[in-house]
Motif scaffolding. Sequence first.
Motif, PDB file in Angstrom:
ATOM      1  N   ARG A  14     -15.201 -32.135 -10.987  1.00 48.00           N
ATOM      2  CA  ARG A  14     -14.880 -32.662 -11.229  1.00 48.00           C
ATOM      3  C   ARG A  14     -15.177 -34.029 -11.991  1.00 48.00           C
ATOM      4  O   ARG A  14     -13.975 -35.314 -11.501  1.00 48.00           O
ATOM      5  CB  ARG A  14     -13.790 -33.524  -9.834  1.00 48.00           C
ATOM      6  CG  ARG A  14     -12.263 -31.940  -9.433  1.00 48.00           C
ATOM      7  CD  ARG A  14     -11.690 -32.207  -8.377  1.00 48.00           C
ATOM      8  NE  ARG A  14     -10.738 -31.789  -7.718  1.00 48.00           N
ATOM      9  CZ  ARG A  14     -10.375 -30.901  -6.813  1.00 48.00           C
ATOM     10  NH1 ARG A  14     -11.865 -31.714  -6.312  1.00 48.00           N
ATOM     11  NH2 ARG A  14      -9.679 -30.086  -6.412  1.00 48.00           N
ATOM     12  N   ALA A  37     -16.399 -31.620  -1.906  1.00 47.77           N
ATOM     13  CA  ALA A  37     -14.910 -31.939  -1.066  1.00 47.77           C
ATOM     14  C   ALA A  37     -14.724 -32.475  -0.389  1.00 47.77           C
ATOM     15  O   ALA A  37     -15.150 -31.609   0.621  1.00 47.77           O
ATOM     16  CB  ALA A  37     -14.324 -30.441  -1.491  1.00 47.77           C
ATOM     17  N   HIS A 155      -4.251 -29.190  -7.088  1.00 43.28           N
ATOM     18  CA  HIS A 155      -4.771 -29.162  -7.978  1.00 43.28           C
ATOM     19  C   HIS A 155      -4.530 -28.221  -9.783  1.00 43.28           C
ATOM     20  O   HIS A 155      -5.100 -28.657 -10.292  1.00 43.28           O
ATOM     21  CB  HIS A 155      -6.149 -27.454  -7.960  1.00 43.28           C
ATOM     22  CG  HIS A 155      -7.052 -27.706  -6.893  1.00 43.28           C
ATOM     23  ND1 HIS A 155      -7.669 -27.004  -6.050  1.00 43.28           N
ATOM     24  CD2 HIS A 155      -7.154 -28.546  -5.483  1.00 43.28           C
ATOM     25  CE1 HIS A 155      -8.300 -26.781  -5.677  1.00 43.28           C
ATOM     26  NE2 HIS A 155      -7.332 -27.716  -5.117  1.00 43.28           N
ATOM     27  N   GLN A 163      -1.572 -23.607  -5.122  1.00 44.53           N
ATOM     28  CA  GLN A 163      -1.934 -24.559  -5.458  1.00 44.53           C
ATOM     29  C   GLN A 163      -3.071 -23.188  -6.870  1.00 44.53           C
ATOM     30  O   GLN A 163      -3.786 -23.802  -7.654  1.00 44.53           O
ATOM     31  CB  GLN A 163      -2.985 -24.674  -4.687  1.00 44.53           C
ATOM     32  CG  GLN A 163      -4.665 -25.080  -4.844  1.00 44.53           C
ATOM     33  CD  GLN A 163      -5.243 -25.631  -3.426  1.00 44.53           C
ATOM     34  OE1 GLN A 163      -5.040 -26.750  -3.079  1.00 44.53           O
ATOM     35  NE2 GLN A 163      -6.514 -25.201  -2.647  1.00 44.53           N
ATOM     36  N   GLU A 164      -2.661 -21.577  -5.830  1.00 47.30           N
ATOM     37  CA  GLU A 164      -3.488 -20.359  -6.929  1.00 47.30           C
ATOM     38  C   GLU A 164      -2.963 -19.707  -6.984  1.00 47.30           C
ATOM     39  O   GLU A 164      -2.658 -18.674  -6.209  1.00 47.30           O
ATOM     40  CB  GLU A 164      -5.300 -20.362  -6.449  1.00 47.30           C
ATOM     41  CG  GLU A 164      -6.373 -21.741  -6.719  1.00 47.30           C
ATOM     42  CD  GLU A 164      -7.650 -21.624  -5.706  1.00 47.30           C
ATOM     43  OE1 GLU A 164      -8.032 -20.865  -6.366  1.00 47.30           O
ATOM     44  OE2 GLU A 164      -7.500 -21.966  -4.817  1.00 47.30           O
ATOM     45  N   ASP A 242      -2.692 -18.637  -3.042  1.00 41.15           N
ATOM     46  CA  ASP A 242      -3.811 -19.763  -1.877  1.00 41.15           C
ATOM     47  C   ASP A 242      -2.041 -20.714  -2.389  1.00 41.15           C
ATOM     48  O   ASP A 242      -2.380 -21.456  -3.268  1.00 41.15           O
ATOM     49  CB  ASP A 242      -4.422 -20.320  -2.246  1.00 41.15           C
ATOM     50  CG  ASP A 242      -5.529 -21.684  -1.618  1.00 41.15           C
ATOM     51  OD1 ASP A 242      -4.254 -21.355  -0.673  1.00 41.15           O
ATOM     52  OD2 ASP A 242      -6.749 -21.622  -2.219  1.00 41.15           O
ATOM     53  N   GLU A 291      -3.058 -16.888   1.330  1.00 41.32           N
ATOM     54  CA  GLU A 291      -3.999 -18.081   1.719  1.00 41.32           C
ATOM     55  C   GLU A 291      -3.347 -19.028   2.287  1.00 41.32           C
ATOM     56  O   GLU A 291      -2.888 -19.351   2.061  1.00 41.32           O
ATOM     57  CB  GLU A 291      -5.042 -18.054   0.323  1.00 41.32           C
ATOM     58  CG  GLU A 291      -5.931 -19.777   1.688  1.00 41.32           C
ATOM     59  CD  GLU A 291      -7.303 -19.740   0.659  1.00 41.32           C
ATOM     60  OE1 GLU A 291      -8.126 -19.279   0.100  1.00 41.32           O
ATOM     61  OE2 GLU A 291      -7.535 -21.262   0.675  1.00 41.32           O
ATOM     62  N   ASP A 316      -7.557 -20.928   6.152  1.00 37.78           N
ATOM     63  CA  ASP A 316      -8.298 -22.064   5.478  1.00 37.78           C
ATOM     64  C   ASP A 316      -8.179 -23.429   5.957  1.00 37.78           C
ATOM     65  O   ASP A 316      -8.619 -23.462   7.389  1.00 37.78           O
ATOM     66  CB  ASP A 316      -7.702 -21.929   3.799  1.00 37.78           C
ATOM     67  CG  ASP A 316      -8.359 -23.773   3.216  1.00 37.78           C
ATOM     68  OD1 ASP A 316      -9.555 -23.486   3.613  1.00 37.78           O
ATOM     69  OD2 ASP A 316      -8.287 -23.639   1.607  1.00 37.78           O
ATOM     70  N   LYS A 341     -16.486 -22.053   3.389  1.00 38.47           N
ATOM     71  CA  LYS A 341     -16.454 -23.064   3.154  1.00 38.47           C
ATOM     72  C   LYS A 341     -17.737 -23.614   3.668  1.00 38.47           C
ATOM     73  O   LYS A 341     -17.218 -24.250   4.388  1.00 38.47           O
ATOM     74  CB  LYS A 341     -15.255 -24.259   2.606  1.00 38.47           C
ATOM     75  CG  LYS A 341     -14.353 -23.608   2.343  1.00 38.47           C
ATOM     76  CD  LYS A 341     -12.636 -24.595   1.949  1.00 38.47           C
ATOM     77  CE  LYS A 341     -12.000 -24.241   0.662  1.00 38.47           C
ATOM     78  NZ  LYS A 341     -10.873 -25.122   1.069  1.00 38.47           N
ATOM     79  N   SER A 368     -16.290 -18.738  -0.455  1.00 36.77           N
ATOM     80  CA  SER A 368     -15.250 -19.042  -1.027  1.00 36.77           C
ATOM     81  C   SER A 368     -16.175 -20.799  -1.595  1.00 36.77           C
ATOM     82  O   SER A 368     -17.112 -21.744  -1.115  1.00 36.77           O
ATOM     83  CB  SER A 368     -14.438 -20.469  -0.573  1.00 36.77           C
ATOM     84  OG  SER A 368     -13.424 -20.924  -1.703  1.00 36.77           O
ATOM     85  N   HIS A 369     -15.886 -20.827  -3.228  1.00 38.65           N
ATOM     86  CA  HIS A 369     -16.483 -22.196  -3.504  1.00 38.65           C
ATOM     87  C   HIS A 369     -15.812 -23.151  -2.960  1.00 38.65           C
ATOM     88  O   HIS A 369     -14.801 -22.893  -2.777  1.00 38.65           O
ATOM     89  CB  HIS A 369     -16.486 -22.090  -4.735  1.00 38.65           C
ATOM     90  CG  HIS A 369     -15.379 -22.302  -5.827  1.00 38.65           C
ATOM     91  ND1 HIS A 369     -14.671 -22.171  -7.087  1.00 38.65           N
ATOM     92  CD2 HIS A 369     -14.317 -22.817  -5.236  1.00 38.65           C
ATOM     93  CE1 HIS A 369     -13.705 -22.978  -7.436  1.00 38.65           C
ATOM     94  NE2 HIS A 369     -13.418 -22.742  -6.152  1.00 38.65           N
ATOM     95  N   ARG A 370     -15.855 -24.652  -3.644  1.00 38.72           N
ATOM     96  CA  ARG A 370     -14.796 -25.947  -3.017  1.00 38.72           C
ATOM     97  C   ARG A 370     -13.974 -25.996  -4.706  1.00 38.72           C
ATOM     98  O   ARG A 370     -14.991 -26.167  -5.956  1.00 38.72           O
ATOM     99  CB  ARG A 370     -15.566 -27.409  -2.628  1.00 38.72           C
ATOM    100  CG  ARG A 370     -16.011 -26.856  -1.523  1.00 38.72           C
ATOM    101  CD  ARG A 370     -14.929 -26.420  -0.145  1.00 38.72           C
ATOM    102  NE  ARG A 370     -13.448 -26.658  -0.283  1.00 38.72           N
ATOM    103  CZ  ARG A 370     -13.819 -28.206   0.618  1.00 38.72           C
ATOM    104  NH1 ARG A 370     -14.283 -28.612   1.152  1.00 38.72           N
ATOM    105  NH2 ARG A 370     -12.614 -28.555   0.515  1.00 38.72           N
ATOM    106  N   SER A 371     -13.103 -26.687  -5.041  1.00 37.36           N
ATOM    107  CA  SER A 371     -12.119 -27.230  -6.355  1.00 37.36           C
ATOM    108  C   SER A 371     -13.730 -28.269  -6.325  1.00 37.36           C
ATOM    109  O   SER A 371     -13.967 -28.982  -5.853  1.00 37.36           O
ATOM    110  CB  SER A 371     -10.941 -27.331  -5.995  1.00 37.36           C
ATOM    111  OG  SER A 371     -11.235 -28.675  -5.217  1.00 37.36           O
ATOM    112  N   LYS A 392     -14.429 -16.389  -3.626  1.00 36.94           N
ATOM    113  CA  LYS A 392     -13.484 -16.718  -4.585  1.00 36.94           C
ATOM    114  C   LYS A 392     -14.448 -17.965  -5.250  1.00 36.94           C
ATOM    115  O   LYS A 392     -15.212 -18.801  -4.626  1.00 36.94           O
ATOM    116  CB  LYS A 392     -12.679 -17.318  -3.463  1.00 36.94           C
ATOM    117  CG  LYS A 392     -11.510 -18.714  -4.010  1.00 36.94           C
ATOM    118  CD  LYS A 392     -11.043 -19.073  -2.818  1.00 36.94           C
ATOM    119  CE  LYS A 392      -9.571 -19.504  -3.646  1.00 36.94           C
ATOM    120  NZ  LYS A 392      -8.447 -20.374  -1.959  1.00 36.94           N
TER     121      LYS A 392
END
Length: 432
Positions: A14, A37, A155, A163-164, A242, A291, A316, A341, A368-371, A392
């Motif tokens: 980001r 994040a 996001h 969000q997703e 999510d 999620e 989450d 996370k 999971s990654h982080r955004s 993810k």
Amino acid sequence: VITSVRARQILDGRGEPAVEVSLHTNKAVHRASAAAADAPEGAAADAVRDAEKRKLLARAVADAVRVINDKVSEALVGMDPQQQSQIDQAIMDLDKAHHKAEIGVNSMLAVSIAACKAGAAEKEVPLYKHIAELVGKSATTLPIPAITVINGGTHAGNSLPIQEIMILPVGAKNFEEAMQMGSETYHHLKDIILEKYGSNSCNIGDDGGFAPNISSITEGLDLVIEAINRAGYNGRIKLAIDVAATDFCMGNKYDMEFKFAEKSGQGFKTADDLIEIYSQLCSEYPLVSIEQPFDKDDWEHSKKFTTLELCQVVGDDLLMSDPERIKRAVNEYTCNALVLKANQVGTVTEAIEVVRQAKDAHWGVMVSHRSGDTDDSFIADLAVGAAAGQIKAGAPCRGECLSKYNQLLRIEEELGSDGVYAGENWRTTAST
Ligand code: PGA
């Protein structure tokens, strides 16, 4: 042995500051970075940002860098990088506050991952194998990717509240085919969005998913179903969402119009309304995973929905990857899957423990990654080493997302016939 640890500030996906570490041994240098994040409000562990707020819009991490160079390095010099749990304990011991706020998870995790990479190199085994040995298992299971194709919520700048929307290629024969199916579907989706909404509608959000200006969940799911059909994968790709409902929980209501410029007033839903909406979605779409369907502290409705057994319910913000919250959720059956996370946990050893906790409860595990992650691919090796079954990492585009998926392609190639794609068993891969 570890001879020094040097840190620096880099920028994440980001464009925000993150911590990168170079851990030196007498043989080589191992680099790792951790997404910075933010943790949800009330989390037990969080990243440390500079007290000096003038730089980088108060997001700088020079203090965390200094902690590593001054304190952490000194504590680790002379240690054997294969001794992951001792290293992680030594890092945690530096935090006098004992809640990680002093060292910061952004420092801890970057060092812990770098040590893990060094430990694998010292043993002369691939990282995923070293992690599997730390877990006490063999590493052969490739996770299914939960690939983000549409972004909304906080996001993206569109009106979609959730969000997703993700696609899960559970019907692929291996990970390579899963990514092929995901990529083809993603590109067909782009064409469909262009056709329907015009050329200025295929911008992407923070996880690389498209962000057309749609406002309802069903509109998004319909677009994705059309893309799956056009790509020829009907029946072989399932859907996940999510909701990230904490972001639009207003008191005891959920504002589905929280991003609308002009609100109709019809957007407020109760938690019970949401249960009805989710139940209908599960019956009308191949939706197999939801999620964070409610606010992070709404244990009651999360339990009510989970016990309907309509799909995988992933905690989450509800769990914050925190062992205490997971324990409560297991006891009360508030959800049935963990999104892990690592930067909410702090160290590799603790991340492995948290996976074990979830697996022992027969939950699904989605690493999971982080955004706005960094390009570090560690979680790909973690997902294989811990036999998570699910990963993810965003869309099949953007470097910080592809670093993980591409690493999994390499791992699968290396494992050859020993590699088993989780496929239809994505929720029940071998317990750790
Ligand atoms: P976050 O999003 O990193 O912004 O929390 C990722 C997710 O919710 O899975």
